[in-house]
Design a protein around this motif. Structure first.
Motif, PDB file in Angstrom:
ATOM      1  N   LEU A 204      46.130  11.250   5.393  1.00 37.74           N
ATOM      2  CA  LEU A 204      46.055   9.869   5.855  1.00 37.74           C
ATOM      3  C   LEU A 204      44.687   9.672   6.500  1.00 37.74           C
ATOM      4  CD1 LEU A 204      49.576   9.412   7.510  1.00 37.74           C
ATOM      5  CD2 LEU A 204      48.892   8.921   5.164  1.00 37.74           C
ATOM      6  N   THR A 205      43.999   8.637   6.093  1.00 40.84           N
ATOM      7  CA  THR A 205      42.672   8.346   6.627  1.00 40.84           C
ATOM      8  C   THR A 205      42.767   7.192   7.613  1.00 40.84           C
ATOM      9  OG1 THR A 205      41.665   9.057   4.538  1.00 40.84           O
ATOM     10  CG2 THR A 205      40.297   7.777   6.044  1.00 40.84           C
ATOM     11  N   PHE A 206      42.482   7.473   8.872  1.00 40.90           N
ATOM     12  CA  PHE A 206      42.506   6.461   9.929  1.00 40.90           C
ATOM     13  C   PHE A 206      41.073   6.053  10.255  1.00 40.90           C
ATOM     14  CE2 PHE A 206      46.454   8.733  10.347  1.00 40.90           C
ATOM     15  CZ  PHE A 206      47.380   7.773  10.713  1.00 40.90           C
ATOM     16  N   ASN A 207      40.868   4.771  10.490  1.00 43.40           N
ATOM     17  CA  ASN A 207      39.519   4.248  10.710  1.00 43.40           C
ATOM     18  C   ASN A 207      39.511   3.224  11.831  1.00 43.40           C
ATOM     19  OD1 ASN A 207      38.036   5.196   7.977  1.00 43.40           O
ATOM     20  ND2 ASN A 207      40.115   4.515   7.507  1.00 43.40           N
ATOM     21  N   ALA A 208      38.352   3.111  12.484  1.00 45.85           N
ATOM     22  CA  ALA A 208      38.154   2.102  13.529  1.00 45.85           C
ATOM     23  C   ALA A 208      36.737   1.573  13.428  1.00 45.85           C
ATOM     24  CB  ALA A 208      38.395   2.706  14.913  1.00 45.85           C
ATOM     25  N   ALA A 209      36.590   0.253  13.568  1.00 46.34           N
ATOM     26  CA  ALA A 209      35.266  -0.358  13.528  1.00 46.34           C
ATOM     27  C   ALA A 209      35.329  -1.720  14.185  1.00 46.34           C
ATOM     28  CB  ALA A 209      34.774  -0.510  12.088  1.00 46.34           C
ATOM     29  N   THR A 210      34.245  -2.099  14.845  1.00 52.49           N
ATOM     30  CA  THR A 210      34.117  -3.455  15.375  1.00 52.49           C
ATOM     31  C   THR A 210      33.282  -4.275  14.404  1.00 52.49           C
ATOM     32  OG1 THR A 210      32.188  -2.783  16.680  1.00 52.49           O
ATOM     33  CG2 THR A 210      34.319  -2.780  17.787  1.00 52.49           C
ATOM     34  N   MET A 211      33.651  -5.537  14.245  1.00 57.29           N
ATOM     35  CA  MET A 211      33.001  -6.397  13.271  1.00 57.29           C
ATOM     36  C   MET A 211      32.033  -7.387  13.902  1.00 57.29           C
ATOM     37  SD  MET A 211      34.642  -4.972  10.882  1.00 57.29           S
ATOM     38  CE  MET A 211      34.385  -5.902   9.383  1.00 57.29           C
ATOM     39  N   VAL A 212      32.242  -7.714  15.164  1.00 64.29           N
ATOM     40  CA  VAL A 212      31.343  -8.609  15.887  1.00 64.29           C
ATOM     41  C   VAL A 212      31.099  -8.015  17.263  1.00 64.29           C
ATOM     42  CG1 VAL A 212      32.088 -10.689  14.664  1.00 64.29           C
ATOM     43  CG2 VAL A 212      33.260 -10.011  16.758  1.00 64.29           C
ATOM     44  N   GLY A 213      30.012  -8.424  17.909  1.00 64.26           N
ATOM     45  CA  GLY A 213      29.729  -7.930  19.248  1.00 64.26           C
ATOM     46  C   GLY A 213      29.169  -6.520  19.246  1.00 64.26           C
ATOM     47  N   GLY A 214      29.065  -5.964  20.448  1.00 68.34           N
ATOM     48  CA  GLY A 214      28.482  -4.636  20.604  1.00 68.34           C
ATOM     49  C   GLY A 214      29.451  -3.519  20.260  1.00 68.34           C
ATOM     50  N   THR A 215      28.914  -2.307  20.286  1.00 69.78           N
ATOM     51  CA  THR A 215      29.707  -1.116  19.979  1.00 69.78           C
ATOM     52  C   THR A 215      30.703  -0.843  21.100  1.00 69.78           C
ATOM     53  OG1 THR A 215      27.868  -0.178  18.746  1.00 69.78           O
ATOM     54  CG2 THR A 215      29.587   1.336  19.459  1.00 69.78           C
ATOM     55  N   LYS A 216      31.930  -0.563  20.709  1.00 69.08           N
ATOM     56  CA  LYS A 216      32.985  -0.261  21.674  1.00 69.08           C
ATOM     57  C   LYS A 216      33.390   1.208  21.548  1.00 69.08           C
ATOM     58  CE  LYS A 216      33.145  -4.715  22.464  1.00 69.08           C
ATOM     59  NZ  LYS A 216      32.624  -5.302  23.712  1.00 69.08           N
ATOM     60  N   ASP A 217      34.255   1.631  22.479  1.00 65.98           N
ATOM     61  CA  ASP A 217      34.863   2.952  22.364  1.00 65.98           C
ATOM     62  C   ASP A 217      35.835   2.916  21.189  1.00 65.98           C
ATOM     63  OD1 ASP A 217      36.128   5.404  22.688  1.00 65.98           O
ATOM     64  OD2 ASP A 217      37.455   4.666  24.270  1.00 65.98           O
ATOM     65  N   LEU A 218      35.540   3.643  20.151  1.00 64.88           N
ATOM     66  CA  LEU A 218      36.369   3.630  18.950  1.00 64.88           C
ATOM     67  C   LEU A 218      37.412   4.742  18.953  1.00 64.88           C
ATOM     68  CD1 LEU A 218      33.584   3.032  16.251  1.00 64.88           C
ATOM     69  CD2 LEU A 218      34.995   1.330  17.415  1.00 64.88           C
ATOM     70  N   ARG A 219      37.117   5.847  19.600  1.00 65.42           N
ATOM     71  CA  ARG A 219      37.994   7.020  19.496  1.00 65.42           C
ATOM     72  C   ARG A 219      39.309   6.848  20.252  1.00 65.42           C
ATOM     73  NH1 ARG A 219      34.258  12.322  18.787  1.00 65.42           N
ATOM     74  NH2 ARG A 219      32.409  11.311  17.907  1.00 65.42           N
ATOM     75  N   SER A 220      39.248   6.252  21.433  1.00 63.17           N
ATOM     76  CA  SER A 220      40.480   6.124  22.229  1.00 63.17           C
ATOM     77  C   SER A 220      41.514   5.234  21.550  1.00 63.17           C
ATOM     78  CB  SER A 220      40.154   5.606  23.623  1.00 63.17           C
ATOM     79  OG  SER A 220      39.340   6.511  24.313  1.00 63.17           O
ATOM     80  N   PRO A 221      41.150   4.003  21.125  1.00 62.63           N
ATOM     81  CA  PRO A 221      42.160   3.191  20.440  1.00 62.63           C
ATOM     82  C   PRO A 221      42.611   3.813  19.119  1.00 62.63           C
ATOM     83  CG  PRO A 221      40.016   2.110  20.395  1.00 62.63           C
ATOM     84  CD  PRO A 221      39.919   3.241  21.335  1.00 62.63           C
ATOM     85  N   LEU A 222      41.726   4.519  18.440  1.00 64.59           N
ATOM     86  CA  LEU A 222      42.132   5.155  17.182  1.00 64.59           C
ATOM     87  C   LEU A 222      43.126   6.268  17.447  1.00 64.59           C
ATOM     88  CD1 LEU A 222      41.672   5.007  14.137  1.00 64.59           C
ATOM     89  CD2 LEU A 222      39.930   6.781  14.378  1.00 64.59           C
ATOM     90  N   ALA A 223      42.943   7.010  18.534  1.00 65.76           N
ATOM     91  CA  ALA A 223      43.905   8.057  18.892  1.00 65.76           C
ATOM     92  C   ALA A 223      45.266   7.444  19.213  1.00 65.76           C
ATOM     93  CB  ALA A 223      43.382   8.859  20.082  1.00 65.76           C
TER      94      ALA A 223
END
Length: 383
Positions: A204-223
């Protein structure tokens, strides 16, 4: 001297090399890494690509997905069927990219891996490309080395600013077998973006990305998202990635050069879909370069310039004009995600249309007027 040097052996680069070689052109395809190699990528592929390529993609389709689930902040679940003649394809980039390179080689393209491009000089009517293993010359050059590649700058284009993503691969066990034909998206868990899961035959491939605005913490919400599936994120392998979203019409051809795929910034600004426009751009770029080479052989320099210019105009018609609508929808949706979820996901007709858009059966322009009207209505009191 080659007719064309292609820098980067991803889908866009290999697609360009395939079509040019198929037309009898001499092509050198340069790839920095050895193949096969892993690339952080969700791996969703629209069956629409069969319109542009005359070989079967069957050998690299890891899974077909005909169901999709949605949640808002891991709650308020919705399920839907992708009602299209052919379901959405799931591919592994290490397999897809290697397969596309093989198709290009079969047509006569020369491929060199483990070769990094270090410089480029334009010499009157051709390019000299400098690499870690020597110099090569070609009439035309295609920049196809992705969001963080060097080709755009070296060829005289204004590089796009890449955005970051994070991918987590979880091996598929018996306990997760029920997910193998269903993709899943969660909106709201990650501000200004989303997290999603695409299944493959063995993982299973899990992904996280923001589409607008600045870079956010991606790892915590993905976990947190992975735990929602009853899985342990520590059991997976994480991979940071980079991508470039379509952000407006630009000239994608320059002096005997074009950009394709992520180097050109073609990813869908709403869904982040990137493989389909990469393959489309490879097909269109090859056609434009082939026509330019015909003009060159006739001593028609002006005609060659005009032929190369058709690449930008054709890709704008095929893809860019619809991305205008995708960008407008994304700019509103990710500002009022909770409301957007209610009108864009909870409504059965809306989520059915999204499935058709992902499979190439529908365009954003077909749904944009109503979607923008609804989203703007929510924003109006606060403007």
């Amino acid at each position: 001297m080659f007719n064309c040097i292609v820098v980067g052996a991803g889908p866009a680069g290999s697609g360009t090399a395939y079509h040019l070689a198929r037309q009898g052109r001499s092509v050198l395809l340069l790839e920095r890494d050895d193949l096969p190699r892993y690339r952080p990528c969700a791996g969703g592929l629209s069956p629409q690509v069969t319109q542009w390529y005359d070989f079967s993609f069957e050998p690299v389709i890891s899974q077909r997905v005909d169901r999709v689930g949605f949640t808002y902040q891991l709650g308020d679940p919705v399920a839907a069927i992708i009602d299209t003649p052919e379901p959405l394809w799931m591919v592994k980039r290490e397999e897809l990219d290697a397969y596309l390179v093989q198709q290009a080689q079969a047509q006569g393209a020369e491929v060199r891996t483990g070769v990094a491009v270090t410089g480029a000089k334009f010499q009157q009517d051709h390019w000299e490309i400098q690499t870690t293993t020597g110099n090569h010359t070609a009439r035309y050059v295609v920049g196809a080395d992705g969001a963080q590649g060097v080709s755009a700058k070296l060829l005289g284009f204004r590089p796009r600013r890449p955005r970051v993503s994070f991918t987590l691969e979880i091996p598929l066990a018996d306990s997760t077998a029920d997910w193998t034909r269903q993709s899943h998206f969660d909106f709201g868990l990650l501000k200004n973006g989303y997290v999603w899961m695409f299944p493959k035959a063995d993982r299973l491939t899990f992904n996280a990305a923001t589409m607008v605005g600045g870079t956010k913490d991606l790892r915590s919400p993905l976990a947190d998202y992975v735990r929602h599936f009853g899985l342990n994120p520590d059991h997976g392998q994480g991979h940071p990635g980079a991508f470039t979203l379509w952000d407006g019409h630009r000239n994608l051809q320059g002096r005997h050069a074009v950009l394709v795929g992520d180097a050109a910034g073609l990813a869908d600004p709403f869904s982040l879909e990137g493989i389909r426009p990469a393959l489309l751009s490879g097909w269109r770029a090859a056609g434009a370069i082939d026509r330019a080479l015909i003009c060159d052989s006739q001593g028609d320099g002006k005609g060659a310039t005009q032929a190369l210019g058709t690449y930008t105009s054709q890709l704008r018609e095929d893809w860019g004009n619809d991305m205008v609508w995708a960008s407008r929808i994304a700019g509103l949706f990710y500002r009022v995600t909770q409301f957007g979820y209610q009108i864009g996901v909870k409504r059965p007709s809306a989520r059915a249309r999204m499935g058709k858009i992902l499979c190439g059966e529908l365009r954003y322009s077909d749904v944009a007027t109503r979607a923008i009207k609804l989203l703007t209505g929510k924003l109006a009191p606060w403007q």
